[in-house]
Design a protein around this motif. Structure first.
Motif, short mmCIF file in Angstrom:
data_model
loop_
_atom_site.label_atom_id
_atom_site.label_comp_id
_atom_site.label_asym_id
_atom_site.label_seq_id
_atom_site.Cartn_x
_atom_site.Cartn_y
_atom_site.Cartn_z
N PHE A 78 16.95 30.28 73.21
CA PHE A 78 17.76 28.89 73.72
C PHE A 78 16.57 27.45 72.61
CE2 PHE A 78 14.49 28.42 77.03
CZ PHE A 78 14.10 27.69 77.19
N ASN A 79 17.37 26.83 72.36
CA ASN A 79 18.61 26.32 72.65
C ASN A 79 19.41 26.89 71.29
OD1 ASN A 79 19.88 24.89 74.50
ND2 ASN A 79 19.12 22.60 73.14
N THR A 80 20.52 27.27 71.11
CA THR A 80 21.20 28.67 70.53
C THR A 80 22.10 27.92 69.95
OG1 THR A 80 19.47 30.66 70.39
CG2 THR A 80 21.61 30.84 68.71
N ILE A 81 22.33 27.42 68.53
CA ILE A 81 23.76 27.22 68.03
C ILE A 81 24.91 28.20 67.64
CG2 ILE A 81 25.03 26.32 66.03
CD1 ILE A 81 23.93 23.64 66.42
N ARG A 82 26.12 27.65 67.96
CA ARG A 82 26.87 29.45 68.85
C ARG A 82 27.40 29.23 68.02
NH1 ARG A 82 30.79 31.53 73.36
NH2 ARG A 82 31.81 33.09 72.64
N THR A 83 28.31 29.68 66.11
CA THR A 83 28.48 29.33 65.17
C THR A 83 28.62 31.29 65.31
OG1 THR A 83 27.21 30.82 63.68
CG2 THR A 83 26.07 28.77 64.24
N ASP A 84 30.14 30.89 64.12
CA ASP A 84 30.73 32.19 64.05
C ASP A 84 29.93 33.01 63.54
OD1 ASP A 84 33.36 30.67 64.19
OD2 ASP A 84 34.11 30.21 62.88
N ALA A 85 29.52 33.34 62.63
CA ALA A 85 28.61 33.98 62.34
C ALA A 85 27.70 34.64 63.18
CB ALA A 85 27.52 33.98 60.97
N ARG A 86 27.44 33.96 63.89
CA ARG A 86 26.60 34.43 65.24
C ARG A 86 27.58 34.89 66.35
NH1 ARG A 86 22.66 29.33 65.91
NH2 ARG A 86 20.65 30.00 64.11
N ALA A 105 16.23 24.29 55.19
CA ALA A 105 16.75 24.38 56.39
C ALA A 105 15.62 25.72 56.40
CB ALA A 105 18.24 24.82 56.60
N VAL A 106 15.50 25.31 58.10
CA VAL A 106 15.37 26.21 58.83
C VAL A 106 15.48 27.77 58.70
CG1 VAL A 106 14.01 27.67 60.96
CG2 VAL A 106 14.07 24.30 60.34
N LEU A 141 24.93 25.34 56.01
CA LEU A 141 25.17 25.52 53.58
C LEU A 141 25.70 26.81 52.82
CD1 LEU A 141 20.87 24.29 53.47
CD2 LEU A 141 23.30 22.64 53.22
N ARG A 142 25.35 27.97 53.75
CA ARG A 142 25.78 28.99 52.95
C ARG A 142 27.30 28.90 53.18
NH1 ARG A 142 21.65 30.99 51.31
NH2 ARG A 142 20.07 31.82 52.14
N GLU A 143 27.83 28.10 54.73
CA GLU A 143 29.64 27.66 54.42
C GLU A 143 29.93 27.66 53.22
OE1 GLU A 143 30.32 26.72 58.79
OE2 GLU A 143 29.46 28.98 59.62
N LEU A 144 29.00 26.66 52.51
CA LEU A 144 29.90 25.05 51.71
C LEU A 144 29.99 25.90 50.46
CD1 LEU A 144 27.94 22.03 53.20
CD2 LEU A 144 30.76 22.56 53.55
N HIS A 145 28.99 27.52 50.24
CA HIS A 145 29.16 28.33 49.21
C HIS A 145 28.12 27.77 47.71
CE1 HIS A 145 32.21 30.67 50.50
NE2 HIS A 145 32.68 29.94 50.91
N ILE A 146 26.54 26.88 49.21
CA ILE A 146 25.90 26.33 48.02
C ILE A 146 25.45 27.18 47.27
CG2 ILE A 146 23.50 24.83 48.44
CD1 ILE A 146 26.64 23.17 48.87
N LEU A 187 26.89 17.61 57.93
CA LEU A 187 27.62 19.12 58.00
C LEU A 187 28.47 20.07 58.99
CD1 LEU A 187 23.87 20.62 56.84
CD2 LEU A 187 26.44 20.35 55.54
N LYS A 188 27.90 19.58 59.81
CA LYS A 188 29.05 19.96 61.23
C LYS A 188 28.61 19.78 62.86
CE LYS A 188 31.75 24.47 61.76
NZ LYS A 188 31.49 25.47 61.22
N LYS A 189 29.69 19.74 63.68
CA LYS A 189 29.30 19.76 64.70
C LYS A 189 29.56 21.12 65.65
CE LYS A 189 30.07 17.12 69.18
NZ LYS A 189 30.62 15.69 69.85
#
Length: 239
Positions: free
Chosen positions: A84-92, A132-133, A142-147, A200-202
């Motif tokens: 924790f604290n862990t952001i819950r993303t689609d990839a995770r 980024a960390v 950043l990966r989602e934005l295809h950087i 980037l995102k919330k």
């Protein structure tokens, strides 16, 4: 029959409780951070209070502090680990079991004010070196934005990125809107010289449980978090 009863009793006695799990966090103000050698912040407070409500109190001294990349890897591997604290993303989403949310935050790109960087479209980001960390939500966004990977510099901790930004080794740094100023101050860098130039995102923060943790424990934590929130909401209403 006696053997069956003994086996059932042994199995029950060997079941883990919430305070027997391994809890890991990082220094990332304002949600979880170290001050005067002690872990503090609303995420830490929520863990302590929720586990107490669940009847299995976690001790502050037993929470491990690790750099994010190592903590994330340990949570993926387990066993019986909570990050924790862990952001819950689609990839995770399928990599962990989740209890929360514990809070929410916008992730932004921070740049030096003197650079006068203006981002109008996502395509503009490909002109810059972005930091980024490693394994943090900022990298995921950043990966989602295809950087292109060549445009992304990854570090093991947030303090290194602040120093890279000041030294001009990166142009912008992806981090949470609520925490980047304190992180710069921790690195003896004046946050007044920097600004957020792009959102980037919330997303929401959660407790992320390694997949081997029993569902009943995840549900216990979720029920306790819900109880804490109800009590806090009731208290706010009466005040």
């Amino acid at each position: 029959m006696a053997l069956l009863i003994f086996a059932s009793t042994s199995a029950l006695s060997s079941e883990l409780e919430l305070n027997q799990l391994r809890y890991i966090t990082e220094h990332s103000p304002p949600f979880n951070y170290v001050e005067a050698g002690q872990l503090k912040g609303p995420a830490v407070d929520l863990l302590l209070l929720a586990s107490q409500k669940a009847g299995s109190p976690v001790a502050r001294k037993d929470i491990l502090l690790q750099p994010w990349a190592r903590a994330y890897r340990n949570a993926l591997e387990g066993p019986n680990t909570v990050l924790f604290n862990t952001i819950r993303t689609d990839a995770r989403d399928k990599l962990f079991k989740w209890a929360g949310p514990t809070g929410s935050e916008k992730y932004v790109l921070i740049a030096e004010k003197a650079r006068n960087i203006v981002i109008r479209t996502r395509a503009d980001l490909t002109q810059y070196r972005l930091g980024a960390v490693r394994d943090d939500a900022g990298e995921s966004y950043l990966r989602e934005l295809h950087i292109p990977s060549k445009n992304i510099t990854l570090a093991t901790n947030v303090n290194n990125l602040g120093k890279m930004l000041k030294a001009g080794r990166i142009d912008m740094w992806a981090f949470g809107e609520d925490g980047w100023r304190q992180s710069l101050e921790d690195s003896a860098i004046k946050p007044a010289n920097y600004e957020a130039v792009y959102m980037l995102k919330k997303n929401d923060y959660y407790f992320a449980f390694s997949l081997d943790v029993e569902d009943r424990l995840v549900q216990q934590m979720q029920d306790a978090i819900d109880m804490v929130k109800r009590e806090q909401a009731k208290k706010s209403f009466t005040n």
